[in-house]
Design a protein around this motif. Structure first.
Motif, PDB file in Angstrom:
ATOM      1  N   MET A   1     -95.054   8.900 -14.688  1.00 42.44           N
ATOM      2  CA  MET A   1     -94.261   7.829 -13.933  1.00 42.44           C
ATOM      3  C   MET A   1     -95.423   7.028 -12.959  1.00 42.44           C
ATOM      4  SD  MET A   1     -91.503   8.550 -10.612  1.00 42.44           S
ATOM      5  CE  MET A   1     -90.565   9.626 -11.386  1.00 42.44           C
ATOM      6  N   LYS A   2     -95.098   5.515 -13.285  1.00 47.20           N
ATOM      7  CA  LYS A   2     -96.046   4.731 -12.812  1.00 47.20           C
ATOM      8  C   LYS A   2     -95.386   4.161 -11.401  1.00 47.20           C
ATOM      9  CE  LYS A   2     -98.403   0.514 -13.604  1.00 47.20           C
ATOM     10  NZ  LYS A   2     -98.041  -0.506 -12.507  1.00 47.20           N
ATOM     11  N   ILE A   3     -96.143   4.263 -10.470  1.00 48.84           N
ATOM     12  CA  ILE A   3     -95.505   3.984  -9.013  1.00 48.84           C
ATOM     13  C   ILE A   3     -96.213   2.891  -8.206  1.00 48.84           C
ATOM     14  CG2 ILE A   3     -94.890   4.572  -6.673  1.00 48.84           C
ATOM     15  CD1 ILE A   3     -94.776   7.555  -8.503  1.00 48.84           C
ATOM     16  N   SER A   4     -95.669   1.774  -7.905  1.00 49.43           N
ATOM     17  CA  SER A   4     -96.393   0.922  -6.827  1.00 49.43           C
ATOM     18  C   SER A   4     -95.883   0.934  -5.453  1.00 49.43           C
ATOM     19  CB  SER A   4     -96.327  -0.413  -7.367  1.00 49.43           C
ATOM     20  OG  SER A   4     -96.780  -0.796  -8.639  1.00 49.43           O
ATOM     21  N   ILE A   5     -96.761   0.904  -4.550  1.00 48.32           N
ATOM     22  CA  ILE A   5     -96.566   1.118  -3.163  1.00 48.32           C
ATOM     23  C   ILE A   5     -97.129  -0.245  -2.362  1.00 48.32           C
ATOM     24  CG2 ILE A   5     -96.902   2.242  -0.919  1.00 48.32           C
ATOM     25  CD1 ILE A   5     -97.639   4.747  -2.474  1.00 48.32           C
ATOM     26  N   LEU A   6     -95.972  -0.921  -1.751  1.00 48.78           N
ATOM     27  CA  LEU A   6     -96.433  -2.238  -1.260  1.00 48.78           C
ATOM     28  C   LEU A   6     -96.279  -1.835   0.279  1.00 48.78           C
ATOM     29  CD1 LEU A   6     -96.957  -5.252  -1.420  1.00 48.78           C
ATOM     30  CD2 LEU A   6     -94.388  -5.659  -1.368  1.00 48.78           C
ATOM     31  N   LEU A   7     -97.343  -2.196   0.953  1.00 52.90           N
ATOM     32  CA  LEU A   7     -97.579  -2.122   2.288  1.00 52.90           C
ATOM     33  C   LEU A   7     -97.140  -3.408   3.097  1.00 52.90           C
ATOM     34  CD1 LEU A   7    -101.292  -0.682   2.332  1.00 52.90           C
ATOM     35  CD2 LEU A   7     -99.049   0.519   2.780  1.00 52.90           C
ATOM     36  N   PRO A   8     -96.802  -3.277   4.448  1.00 54.76           N
ATOM     37  CA  PRO A   8     -96.674  -4.550   5.302  1.00 54.76           C
ATOM     38  C   PRO A   8     -97.801  -5.177   5.019  1.00 54.76           C
ATOM     39  CG  PRO A   8     -95.934  -2.672   6.506  1.00 54.76           C
ATOM     40  CD  PRO A   8     -96.700  -2.121   5.318  1.00 54.76           C
ATOM     41  N   HIS A   9     -98.015  -6.549   5.329  1.00 56.45           N
ATOM     42  CA  HIS A   9     -99.004  -7.493   4.721  1.00 56.45           C
ATOM     43  C   HIS A   9    -100.021  -7.412   5.924  1.00 56.45           C
ATOM     44  CE1 HIS A   9     -97.085 -10.584   6.985  1.00 56.45           C
ATOM     45  NE2 HIS A   9     -98.516 -10.945   7.405  1.00 56.45           N
ATOM     46  N   LYS A  10     -99.704  -6.911   7.009  1.00 59.75           N
ATOM     47  CA  LYS A  10    -100.766  -6.652   7.999  1.00 59.75           C
ATOM     48  C   LYS A  10    -101.305  -5.459   8.491  1.00 59.75           C
ATOM     49  CE  LYS A  10     -98.847 -10.336  11.068  1.00 59.75           C
ATOM     50  NZ  LYS A  10     -98.298 -10.989  12.557  1.00 59.75           N
ATOM     51  N   GLU A  11    -100.837  -4.430   7.600  1.00 63.62           N
ATOM     52  CA  GLU A  11    -101.187  -2.970   7.730  1.00 63.62           C
ATOM     53  C   GLU A  11    -102.669  -2.729   7.114  1.00 63.62           C
ATOM     54  OE1 GLU A  11    -100.574   1.355   8.021  1.00 63.62           O
ATOM     55  OE2 GLU A  11     -99.462  -0.526   8.676  1.00 63.62           O
ATOM     56  N   ASN A  12    -103.646  -2.259   7.744  1.00 63.92           N
ATOM     57  CA  ASN A  12    -104.909  -1.955   7.582  1.00 63.92           C
ATOM     58  C   ASN A  12    -104.905  -0.810   6.821  1.00 63.92           C
ATOM     59  OD1 ASN A  12    -106.114  -4.435   8.455  1.00 63.92           O
ATOM     60  ND2 ASN A  12    -106.036  -3.561  10.439  1.00 63.92           N
ATOM     61  N   PHE A  13    -105.358  -0.828   5.462  1.00 65.85           N
ATOM     62  CA  PHE A  13    -105.436   0.466   4.803  1.00 65.85           C
ATOM     63  C   PHE A  13    -106.900   0.746   4.705  1.00 65.85           C
ATOM     64  CE2 PHE A  13    -105.267   3.072   0.720  1.00 65.85           C
ATOM     65  CZ  PHE A  13    -104.319   3.962   1.334  1.00 65.85           C
ATOM     66  N   SER A  14    -107.380   1.209   5.589  1.00 65.29           N
ATOM     67  CA  SER A  14    -108.839   1.146   5.884  1.00 65.29           C
ATOM     68  C   SER A  14    -109.193   2.372   7.050  1.00 65.29           C
ATOM     69  CB  SER A  14    -109.560  -0.258   6.222  1.00 65.29           C
ATOM     70  OG  SER A  14    -110.961  -0.098   6.614  1.00 65.29           O
ATOM     71  N   PRO A  15    -110.418   2.947   6.895  1.00 70.29           N
ATOM     72  CA  PRO A  15    -110.666   3.885   7.970  1.00 70.29           C
ATOM     73  C   PRO A  15    -110.913   3.059   9.374  1.00 70.29           C
ATOM     74  CG  PRO A  15    -112.214   4.392   6.158  1.00 70.29           C
ATOM     75  CD  PRO A  15    -111.255   3.100   5.749  1.00 70.29           C
ATOM     76  N   SER A  16    -111.277   1.740   9.244  1.00 71.45           N
ATOM     77  CA  SER A  16    -111.244   1.067  10.520  1.00 71.45           C
ATOM     78  C   SER A  16    -109.975   0.593  10.882  1.00 71.45           C
ATOM     79  CB  SER A  16    -112.143  -0.184  10.127  1.00 71.45           C
ATOM     80  OG  SER A  16    -113.469   0.125   9.561  1.00 71.45           O
ATOM     81  N   TYR A  17    -109.597   1.070  12.061  1.00 66.01           N
ATOM     82  CA  TYR A  17    -108.198   0.788  12.675  1.00 66.01           C
ATOM     83  C   TYR A  17    -107.140   0.923  11.781  1.00 66.01           C
ATOM     84  CZ  TYR A  17    -106.370  -1.128  17.058  1.00 66.01           C
ATOM     85  OH  TYR A  17    -105.670  -1.274  18.327  1.00 66.01           O
ATOM     86  N   PRO A  18    -106.949   2.111  11.107  1.00 66.86           N
ATOM     87  CA  PRO A  18    -105.930   2.160  10.053  1.00 66.86           C
ATOM     88  C   PRO A  18    -104.273   2.162  11.007  1.00 66.86           C
ATOM     89  CG  PRO A  18    -106.899   4.263  10.439  1.00 66.86           C
ATOM     90  CD  PRO A  18    -107.505   3.292  11.241  1.00 66.86           C
ATOM     91  N   GLY A  19    -103.427   1.719  10.458  1.00 63.37           N
ATOM     92  CA  GLY A  19    -102.108   1.855  10.691  1.00 63.37           C
ATOM     93  C   GLY A  19    -101.284   3.232  10.502  1.00 63.37           C
ATOM     94  N   ALA A  20    -100.448   3.661  11.189  1.00 63.90           N
ATOM     95  CA  ALA A  20     -99.679   4.771  10.912  1.00 63.90           C
ATOM     96  C   ALA A  20     -99.221   5.151   9.449  1.00 63.90           C
ATOM     97  CB  ALA A  20     -98.700   5.179  11.842  1.00 63.90           C
TER      98      ALA A  20
END
Length: 348
Positions: A1-20
């Protein structure tokens, strides 16, 4: 099963100040049976990302269209080239109208109060979301209840709704290593009850000179200043540091005034064996295991709650043990629930 996850565009997907949301997804993706088929899409400026599953949508500034439209256009272009079985949209109901013009396999995850969110406030807007999605997932029973406010749904529509709480990892915690420390984590503002915490903790530290308190967080918009020789104001710290501080703290205070949609700090404090004090707001009771609950928040009630846990050692240790023993919202458990919903949705 192929899955795409779309974050809010302001969400930081990073160890630096990541969102919840990013912290949550990072915890469960590697536990999923579909981990090799998941791609997380976002637009973070930080170089280091939380996962190899991540793909950055590089958006060019344009005077002709908004950043949100550019962001969605970039995602749509990627997705049309290599379609997924499911597209999971996190915490942005306003994305659904645009995406539904191209895709009929949308799932919306709510992490906040639906009534407060753009394109989800009215009855018409919430019915529209139901009609344009395969499923809607809520992070607590409280957020689901808010979505259902004034709605009269069919059985088929109700079957589209599901509650899947957030989660964290489970680690071995020795309660013998707990320090005489009370911790507060979050925005240092009145919504989080930091003003009440500050007033109460100063009196606690005056009364118990062998106890200390740590505060992790910041708030540039409000200036609530509290000082004491036994109070450590640490400012913003990364997630790893915060979890370590929770692990050696005896008491964690989550005294929000506003209705927390779930309450990640209460969740993580429980997983680290803290005796957790919460207010009776929103989904906090779903996040904490065996908390001490304050029904009416003020300086006196919070002082009394902390004082009770310090003076009654047996009660404090009892709540700590129960927090660990009864904690079940692990990444393994929640990842399995999400995979089950995915398989059911494909059949649905």
């Amino acid at each position: 099963m192929k899955i795409s996850i779309l974050l809010p565009h302001k969400e930081n997907f990073s160890p630096s100040y990541p969102g919840a949301i990013s912290i949550f997804l990072h915890g469960i993706i590697n536990k999923s049976k579909f981990k090799n088929k998941i791609t997380v899409y976002g637009s973070t400026k930080y170089r280091i990302k939380l996962s190899k599953n991540y793909l950055n949508l590089n958006i060019k500034k344009s005077f002709l269209k908004s950043y949100t439209k550019s962001y969605l256009d970039a995602f749509i272009k990627k997705e049309l080239k290599n379609r997924s079985d499911l597209i999971e949209v996190h915490n942005r109901p306003k994305y659904i109208n645009t995406l539904s013009k191209f895709f009929d396999n949308l799932v919306l995850f709510f992490h906040n109060d639906p009534i407060d969110m753009e394109d989800s406030k009215t009855i018409y807007q919430r019915i529209n979301l139901l009609n344009k999605t395969k499923r809607i997932i809520f992070n607590s029973k409280w957020t689901k209840k808010r979505f259902l406010q004034n709605l009269n749904l069919t059985k088929l529509q109700k079957n589209k709704l599901k509650v899947i709480n957030q989660s964290t990892n489970k680690v071995n915690i020795s309660l013998n290593n707990k320090k005489n420390k009370i911790i507060f984590v979050g925005r240092l503002n009145k919504s989080k009850g930091y003003d009440v915490f500050g007033n109460s903790i100063l009196k606690i530290l005056d009364k118990y000179s062998n106890w200390f308190s740590s505060v992790i967080g910041d708030e540039p918009r409000e200036r609530l200043l509290f000082n004491h020789k036994n109070l450590r104001l640490l400012g913003f710290k990364n997630h790893k540091f915060t979890l370590k501080e929770l692990s050696n703290s005896s008491i964690c205070v989550v005294c929000s005034r506003w209705n927390e949609p779930f309450g990640r700090i209460a969740l993580e404090a429980s997983s680290r064996g803290c005796a957790v004090i919460i207010t009776n707001k929103g989904g906090l009771k779903e996040a904490a295991t065996n908390p001490l609950i304050i029904n009416k928040l003020n300086d006196r009630t919070l002082f009394n709650a902390i004082d009770k846990l310090i003076s009654d050692t047996n009660l404090r240790k009892k709540l700590q043990k129960k927090s660990l023993k009864n904690f079940y919202l692990t990444n393994d458990f929640i990842s399995k629930k999400i995979d089950e919903y995915r398989e059911d949705t494909i059949i649905f």
